[in-house]
Design a protein around this motif. Structure first.
Motif, mmCIF file in Angstrom:
data_model
loop_
_atom_site.group_PDB
_atom_site.id
_atom_site.type_symbol
_atom_site.label_atom_id
_atom_site.label_comp_id
_atom_site.label_asym_id
_atom_site.label_seq_id
_atom_site.Cartn_x
_atom_site.Cartn_y
_atom_site.Cartn_z
ATOM 1 N N ILE A 38 0.782 -1.252 0.018
ATOM 2 C CA ILE A 38 -0.176 -0.158 0.022
ATOM 3 C C ILE A 38 0.850 1.072 0.225
ATOM 4 C CG2 ILE A 38 -1.642 1.409 1.356
ATOM 5 C CD1 ILE A 38 -2.741 -1.116 2.447
ATOM 6 N N PHE A 39 0.480 1.942 -0.971
ATOM 7 C CA PHE A 39 1.294 3.522 -1.071
ATOM 8 C C PHE A 39 0.382 4.625 -0.865
ATOM 9 C CE2 PHE A 39 3.623 6.836 -3.980
ATOM 10 C CZ PHE A 39 4.461 7.155 -2.673
ATOM 11 N N ASP A 40 0.289 5.176 0.092
ATOM 12 C CA ASP A 40 -0.555 6.413 0.447
ATOM 13 C C ASP A 40 -0.068 7.684 -0.150
ATOM 14 O OD1 ASP A 40 -2.567 8.000 1.180
ATOM 15 O OD2 ASP A 40 -2.564 7.417 3.052
ATOM 16 N N LEU A 41 -0.462 8.502 -1.072
ATOM 17 C CA LEU A 41 -0.004 9.697 -1.519
ATOM 18 C C LEU A 41 -0.505 10.782 -0.741
ATOM 19 C CD1 LEU A 41 0.325 9.216 -5.434
ATOM 20 C CD2 LEU A 41 2.126 10.001 -3.924
ATOM 21 N N GLY A 42 -1.394 10.688 0.114
ATOM 22 C CA GLY A 42 -2.139 11.557 1.101
ATOM 23 C C GLY A 42 -1.034 11.648 2.143
ATOM 24 N N THR A 43 0.174 10.967 2.378
ATOM 25 C CA THR A 43 1.003 11.177 3.377
ATOM 26 C C THR A 43 2.439 11.650 2.936
ATOM 27 O OG1 THR A 43 2.035 8.887 2.989
ATOM 28 C CG2 THR A 43 0.117 9.040 4.667
ATOM 29 N N VAL A 44 2.330 12.185 1.584
ATOM 30 C CA VAL A 44 3.598 12.476 0.787
ATOM 31 C C VAL A 44 3.444 14.106 0.476
ATOM 32 C CG1 VAL A 44 4.832 12.242 -1.125
ATOM 33 C CG2 VAL A 44 3.964 9.933 -0.267
ATOM 34 N N PRO A 45 4.380 14.900 0.948
ATOM 35 C CA PRO A 45 4.471 16.127 0.483
ATOM 36 C C PRO A 45 4.114 16.321 -1.204
ATOM 37 C CG PRO A 45 6.272 15.770 1.770
ATOM 38 C CD PRO A 45 5.534 14.471 1.399
ATOM 39 N N PRO A 46 3.222 17.191 -1.410
ATOM 40 C CA PRO A 46 3.143 17.297 -3.024
ATOM 41 C C PRO A 46 4.163 17.579 -4.058
ATOM 42 C CG PRO A 46 1.338 18.703 -2.004
ATOM 43 C CD PRO A 46 2.573 18.286 -0.742
ATOM 44 N N LEU A 47 5.242 18.226 -3.545
ATOM 45 C CA LEU A 47 6.340 18.228 -4.451
ATOM 46 C C LEU A 47 7.078 17.169 -4.825
ATOM 47 C CD1 LEU A 47 8.045 21.496 -3.109
ATOM 48 C CD2 LEU A 47 6.664 21.201 -5.337
ATOM 49 N N ASP A 48 6.800 15.884 -3.848
ATOM 50 C CA ASP A 48 7.450 14.597 -3.826
ATOM 51 C C ASP A 48 6.493 13.635 -4.546
ATOM 52 O OD1 ASP A 48 9.699 15.892 -2.404
ATOM 53 O OD2 ASP A 48 8.834 15.152 -0.694
ATOM 54 N N PHE A 49 5.399 14.071 -5.145
ATOM 55 C CA PHE A 49 4.375 12.954 -5.430
ATOM 56 C C PHE A 49 5.101 12.086 -6.763
ATOM 57 C CE2 PHE A 49 0.464 15.614 -4.678
ATOM 58 C CZ PHE A 49 0.429 15.010 -3.113
ATOM 59 N N ASN A 50 5.589 12.601 -7.641
ATOM 60 C CA ASN A 50 6.064 11.849 -8.714
ATOM 61 C C ASN A 50 7.434 10.933 -8.216
ATOM 62 O OD1 ASN A 50 4.385 12.951 -10.478
ATOM 63 N ND2 ASN A 50 5.616 14.408 -11.381
ATOM 64 N N GLU A 51 8.329 11.716 -7.927
ATOM 65 C CA GLU A 51 9.350 10.961 -7.354
ATOM 66 C C GLU A 51 9.275 9.801 -6.063
ATOM 67 O OE1 GLU A 51 13.850 12.101 -4.730
ATOM 68 O OE2 GLU A 51 12.563 13.462 -5.438
ATOM 69 N N SER A 52 8.277 10.024 -5.275
ATOM 70 C CA SER A 52 7.975 8.811 -4.336
ATOM 71 C C SER A 52 7.241 7.566 -5.140
ATOM 72 C CB SER A 52 6.916 9.653 -3.348
ATOM 73 O OG SER A 52 7.671 10.689 -2.783
ATOM 74 N N LEU A 53 6.461 8.146 -6.300
ATOM 75 C CA LEU A 53 5.917 7.268 -7.017
ATOM 76 C C LEU A 53 6.728 6.015 -7.852
ATOM 77 C CD1 LEU A 53 3.085 5.921 -7.812
ATOM 78 C CD2 LEU A 53 2.930 7.387 -9.752
ATOM 79 N N ASP A 54 7.934 7.133 -8.325
ATOM 80 C CA ASP A 54 8.649 6.390 -8.993
ATOM 81 C C ASP A 54 9.329 5.376 -8.297
ATOM 82 O OD1 ASP A 54 7.806 7.741 -11.374
ATOM 83 O OD2 ASP A 54 9.475 9.219 -11.412
ATOM 84 N N ARG A 55 9.950 5.998 -7.070
ATOM 85 C CA ARG A 55 10.810 4.862 -6.081
ATOM 86 C C ARG A 55 10.041 3.807 -5.772
ATOM 87 N NH1 ARG A 55 12.301 9.070 -3.378
ATOM 88 N NH2 ARG A 55 10.851 8.850 -1.738
ATOM 89 N N CYS A 56 8.684 3.978 -5.385
ATOM 90 C CA CYS A 56 7.749 2.936 -4.951
ATOM 91 C C CYS A 56 7.861 1.866 -6.017
ATOM 92 C CB CYS A 56 6.444 3.310 -4.283
ATOM 93 S SG CYS A 56 5.367 2.110 -3.778
#
Length: 522
Positions: A38-56
């Motif tokens: 489970i990866f919840d973008l609601g817990t991620v700062p907006p500027l990090d959305f793309n990078e965090s999704l890629d990394r996941c």
């Protein structure tokens, strides 16, 4: 099973993602060896959305992506997206002062820009996620579902990548079929670019499943941000006790998204689920049902659940829910207080029995008042939120006066400081009786875009039609100016100052309109 399922909850307000949690739990029970995350973008700062999704995706390399999209439409009397959309709309449409209208226009432009920005952002995240997953598994599949998708599934088919499986309502059986490689065409779904959504698909009955307690040890093992929602002591964590709603309220889409057949989760399983959260420090629970007691035939189920919560020894908890107060009994009231209910919402919509009947809401206002008195007598001394939607079908100054009388009686029962009026304008949703009414009255035309934020569409979807639209616009603007921090109570105060208050008995009485007799042919 070599499948790897990644659930991505798209950004939204910090609300516990119970839908994704239940899906993952359900599949784990069927396929114990299935790899899930489970990866919840609601817990991620907006500027990090793309990078965090890629990394996941790079780390997990999913074969199946499941995107959960919760929010789209924004017509609500609350802040968000950089402003209050209802206030902006009313300032733009109804303010007489050109500077106030300009402020409303600028605020509306900001909200509209944010709204369309979020649509494009979420669309981009979905496309980005699928493209990234296909780098590792060229045949990776994608399912997109959630509350927003269930309402606007017909409009989203032009926004999503070819081959996307669009899920409407519950998705457990659909995901089972996808993982097994079985035919899923009988489920409430369609495949973008390959199949078309069936006519009235949202009105089809969901496939019933037997719900058992969620395994939160497992959920914690596949969700690294799990503790995010456990950091604040006042945060309410969702627990579902049933699915479905049997009613026909003219403006509500719950009954078609969840289905009209009410399916009760076993009380023992609900308590087991609560106990797991309790042992992790959670003391506040929100029962996420469409209605906690949807009809009188389910009173015994509610009694059984509350008795088992009482017997569980979890004495220091609090809980809240949407409740049809016409279905309370003295026994239920007593159990609610003893088990720690400290807040509930009731969707009165109108304090006029005549309008309640016209909106097909199926409850008796007199019964609601008596049951509220029973709840107060049982010792309830906490907050009640009462939802009112003015300017509904056939609203008049007389029915407004009746609503004021009804609200004042609720204040006499619970206390003025304990009854919080939440002022909504019901908002026209697809797939509802209200939409059909709007077609008949030629307020909107078939083929309109319910996702549009253009002013000429938004004014209709906000549902504040004339001849009373301008009157309510003026009242609401005055309330925001005089007391923006207590908007609901201020609206009630202004309405009573302008129109007066009816006799309570008038509000509780709705004489049936005589049917017109057809002329007999000679």
């Amino acid at each position: 099973m070599n499948q790897r399922v990644l659930y991505v909850r798209l950004p939204c307000n910090p609300i516990f993602p119970i839908g994704v949690v239940y899906l993952a739990d359900h599949l784990h029970k069927l396929f114990p060896d299935l790899e899930q995350k489970i990866f919840d973008l609601g817990t991620v700062p907006p500027l990090d959305f793309n990078e965090s999704l890629d990394r996941c995706i790079d780390e997990f390399k999913p074969t199946l992506l499941v995107f959960s999209w919760r929010d789209i439409q924004i017509y609500a009397p609350v802040g968000g997206r950089g402003g209050n959309p209802l206030q902006n709309a009313f300032e733009f449409f109804y303010a007489k002062n050109p500077l106030i209208r300009l402020r409303g226009a600028l605020g509306g432009l900001k909200v509209t820009t944010a709204y369309y920005g979020e649509l494009w952002r979420n669309r981009g995240l979905i496309r980005r996620g699928l493209a990234r997953a296909k780098k590792y598994h060229p045949d990776a599949k994608m399912v997109v579902g959630g509350g927003a998708v269930s309402v606007f599934y017909e409009q989203l088919k032009t926004m999503l990548p070819q081959g996307t499986i669009v899920s409407v309502g519950e998705g457990e059986v659909l995901l089972e079929r996808v993982l097994r490689g079985e035919d899923f065409s009988d489920q409430r779904c369609y495949v973008v670019g390959e199949t078309q959504p069936r006519q009235r698909m949202i009105h089809e009955f969901p496939t019933p499943i037997e719900k058992s307690a969620c395994n939160y040890d497992y959920i914690a093992s596949i969700w690294s941000e799990f503790d995010y929602y456990f950091q604040e002591n006042d945060f309410y964590v969702g627990v579902q006790t049933k699915r479905g709603c049997p009613h026909n309220c003219c403006y509500c889409v719950y009954t078609v998204v969840e289905g009209k057949q009410v399916r009760i989760n076993p009380a023992d399983e609900v308590v087991k689920e609560m106990r797991q959260l309790y042992d992790r420090g959670i003391r506040n629970f929100w029962f996420t049902d469409a209605q906690f007691i949807p009809a009188r035939k389910f009173i015994d189920d509610a009694v059984e659940l509350l008795e088992k919560i009482l017997d569980s020894g979890m004495r220091d908890i609090h809980w809240a829910a949407y409740i049809r107060a016409d279905n309370l009994t003295p026994q239920l009231c007593d159990l609610m207080v003893k088990t720690g209910m400290n807040y509930f919402e009731i969707g009165i919509t109108s304090g006029s029995q005549e309008l309640v009947r016209k909106m097909r809401m199926g409850y008796n206002l007199r019964t609601v008042l008596q049951n509220c008195r029973d709840l107060k007598a049982a010792g309830f001394n906490d907050l009640v939120s009462v939802n009112y939607s003015f300017n509904v079908i056939d609203e008049t100054f007389d029915t407004i006066r009746q609503t004021i009388a009804y609200h004042r009686e609720l204040e006499r029962i619970f206390g003025v400081d304990k009854v919080e009026p939440a002022i909504f304008f019901i908002g026209l949703q697809p797939h509802t009786h209200l939409e059909q009414y709007a077609f008949q009255k030629e307020i909107i035309k078939p083929g309109y875009n319910p996702m549009s934020m253009m002013p000429w569409t938004a004014m209709k979807l906000l549902w504040n039609p004339e001849p009373l639209g301008s009157f309510f616009g003026e009242v609401c603007l005055q309330a925001w100016q005089q007391n923006p921090n207590d908007f609901g109570r201020e609206v009630m105060k202004i309405l009573e100052e302008r129109l007066g208050c009816a006799d309570l008995e008038e509000a509780l009485t709705a004489p049936l309109e005589p049917k017109k007799k057809a002329l007999a042919l000679a």
